[in-house]
Scaffold this motif. Structure first.
Motif, PDB file in Angstrom:
ATOM      1  N   CYS A  22       0.754  -1.242   0.000  1.00 51.43           N
ATOM      2  CA  CYS A  22       0.409   0.134  -0.158  1.00 51.43           C
ATOM      3  C   CYS A  22       1.191   1.129   0.330  1.00 51.43           C
ATOM      4  O   CYS A  22       1.841   1.624   0.831  1.00 51.43           O
ATOM      5  CB  CYS A  22      -0.902  -0.065   1.311  1.00 51.43           C
ATOM      6  N   TRP A  36      -5.014  -2.911   7.427  1.00 55.61           N
ATOM      7  CA  TRP A  36      -5.873  -3.601   6.269  1.00 55.61           C
ATOM      8  C   TRP A  36      -6.891  -4.109   6.610  1.00 55.61           C
ATOM      9  O   TRP A  36      -7.443  -5.224   7.465  1.00 55.61           O
ATOM     10  CB  TRP A  36      -5.160  -4.534   5.313  1.00 55.61           C
ATOM     11  N   ARG A  45     -17.458  -5.769   5.209  1.00 55.05           N
ATOM     12  CA  ARG A  45     -16.030  -5.013   5.436  1.00 55.05           C
ATOM     13  C   ARG A  45     -14.880  -6.083   6.316  1.00 55.05           C
ATOM     14  O   ARG A  45     -15.690  -5.191   7.723  1.00 55.05           O
ATOM     15  CB  ARG A  45     -15.894  -3.856   4.608  1.00 55.05           C
ATOM     16  N   TYR A  95      -8.272  -3.937   0.826  1.00 59.15           N
ATOM     17  CA  TYR A  95      -8.417  -2.196   0.760  1.00 59.15           C
ATOM     18  C   TYR A  95      -6.991  -2.349   1.846  1.00 59.15           C
ATOM     19  O   TYR A  95      -7.382  -3.062   3.235  1.00 59.15           O
ATOM     20  CB  TYR A  95      -9.956  -1.981   1.253  1.00 59.15           C
ATOM     21  N   CYS A  96      -6.504  -1.328   1.892  1.00 60.22           N
ATOM     22  CA  CYS A  96      -5.803   0.023   2.820  1.00 60.22           C
ATOM     23  C   CYS A  96      -6.585   0.988   3.224  1.00 60.22           C
ATOM     24  O   CYS A  96      -7.186   1.692   2.211  1.00 60.22           O
ATOM     25  CB  CYS A  96      -4.029   0.579   1.876  1.00 60.22           C
ATOM     26  N   ALA A  97      -6.041   1.317   4.387  1.00 63.30           N
ATOM     27  CA  ALA A  97      -6.959   2.009   5.195  1.00 63.30           C
ATOM     28  C   ALA A  97      -5.694   3.018   6.085  1.00 63.30           C
ATOM     29  O   ALA A  97      -4.655   2.303   6.428  1.00 63.30           O
ATOM     30  CB  ALA A  97      -7.753   2.057   5.204  1.00 63.30           C
ATOM     31  N   ASP A  99      -5.731   6.092   9.089  1.00 62.91           N
ATOM     32  CA  ASP A  99      -6.369   6.815  10.128  1.00 62.91           C
ATOM     33  C   ASP A  99      -5.575   6.985  11.591  1.00 62.91           C
ATOM     34  O   ASP A  99      -4.718   6.328  11.757  1.00 62.91           O
ATOM     35  CB  ASP A  99      -7.514   6.494  10.820  1.00 62.91           C
ATOM     36  N   PRO A 106     -13.815  -0.693   9.892  1.00 65.32           N
ATOM     37  CA  PRO A 106     -13.701   0.072   8.562  1.00 65.32           C
ATOM     38  C   PRO A 106     -14.451   1.444   9.288  1.00 65.32           C
ATOM     39  O   PRO A 106     -13.765   2.213   8.014  1.00 65.32           O
ATOM     40  CB  PRO A 106     -14.747  -0.785   7.814  1.00 65.32           C
ATOM     41  N   TYR A 109     -12.132   4.766   9.338  1.00 64.37           N
ATOM     42  CA  TYR A 109     -11.018   5.452   8.404  1.00 64.37           C
ATOM     43  C   TYR A 109     -11.199   6.592   7.657  1.00 64.37           C
ATOM     44  O   TYR A 109     -11.970   6.506   7.532  1.00 64.37           O
ATOM     45  CB  TYR A 109     -10.517   3.333   7.671  1.00 64.37           C
ATOM     46  N   TYR A 111      -9.044   7.793   5.162  1.00 65.74           N
ATOM     47  CA  TYR A 111      -8.799   7.594   3.792  1.00 65.74           C
ATOM     48  C   TYR A 111      -8.645   6.029   3.486  1.00 65.74           C
ATOM     49  O   TYR A 111      -8.215   4.473   4.298  1.00 65.74           O
ATOM     50  CB  TYR A 111      -6.972   7.593   4.036  1.00 65.74           C
ATOM     51  N   TRP A 112      -9.534   5.521   1.886  1.00 65.68           N
ATOM     52  CA  TRP A 112      -9.084   4.226   1.377  1.00 65.68           C
ATOM     53  C   TRP A 112      -8.492   4.081  -0.170  1.00 65.68           C
ATOM     54  O   TRP A 112      -8.020   5.444  -0.493  1.00 65.68           O
ATOM     55  CB  TRP A 112     -10.313   3.523   1.737  1.00 65.68           C
ATOM     56  N   GLY A 115      -8.674  -1.118  -3.847  1.00 63.03           N
ATOM     57  CA  GLY A 115      -8.342  -1.756  -3.573  1.00 63.03           C
ATOM     58  C   GLY A 115      -8.031  -3.257  -4.569  1.00 63.03           C
ATOM     59  O   GLY A 115      -7.493  -2.232  -5.242  1.00 63.03           O
TER      60      GLY A 115
END
Length: 122
Positions: A22, A36, A45, A95-97, A99, A106, A109, A111-112, A115
């Motif tokens: 990421c 993640w 999710r 997905y990477c996030a 915060d 989820p 967070y 920012y995302w 994917g």
């Protein structure tokens, strides 16, 4: 503002390994926790792992403990997810996030990424 771009997904067989990356842009990323998550078709999710801003604290979802390892390189603004002994149930979009708080939910967070697909076949 932080932008996140995942890479490294693909189609593998059960028992194989993958490493997701990421890459983040934005000077504040090194001060944020990174997580993640994954989502399978028709499912919510799911939390996979999170790492604190300095890499000293990590958490894992029960289904991936002992198989996945999260790490980060703040000099490269990148977070990694090493996935070993993959199983078909690991299939999904990862997905990477990012915060400040490093939540396991989820909704926590800001920012995302977009994917990356991981598919594990038997």
């Amino acid at each position: 503002q932080v932008q996140l771009v995942e890479s490294g997904g693909g189609l593998v067989q059960a028992g194989d390994s993958l490493r997701l990356s990421c890459a983040a842009s934005g000077r504040t990323f090194s001060s944020l926790a990174a997580g993640w998550f994954r989502q399978a078709p028709g499912k919510e999710r799911e939390f996979v792992s999170v790492i604190s801003w300095n890499g000293e604290t990590t958490l894992y979802g029960d289904s991936v403990k002992g198989r996945f390892t999260i790490s980060r390189d703040n000099a490269k603004n990148t977070v990694y997810l090493q996935m070993n002994n993959l199983k078909p149930e690991d299939t999904g979009v990862y997905y990477c996030a990012a915060d400040p708080t490093g939540s396991t939910y989820p909704t926590g967070y800001d920012y995302w990424g977009q994917g990356t697909q991981v598919t594990v076949s038997l």
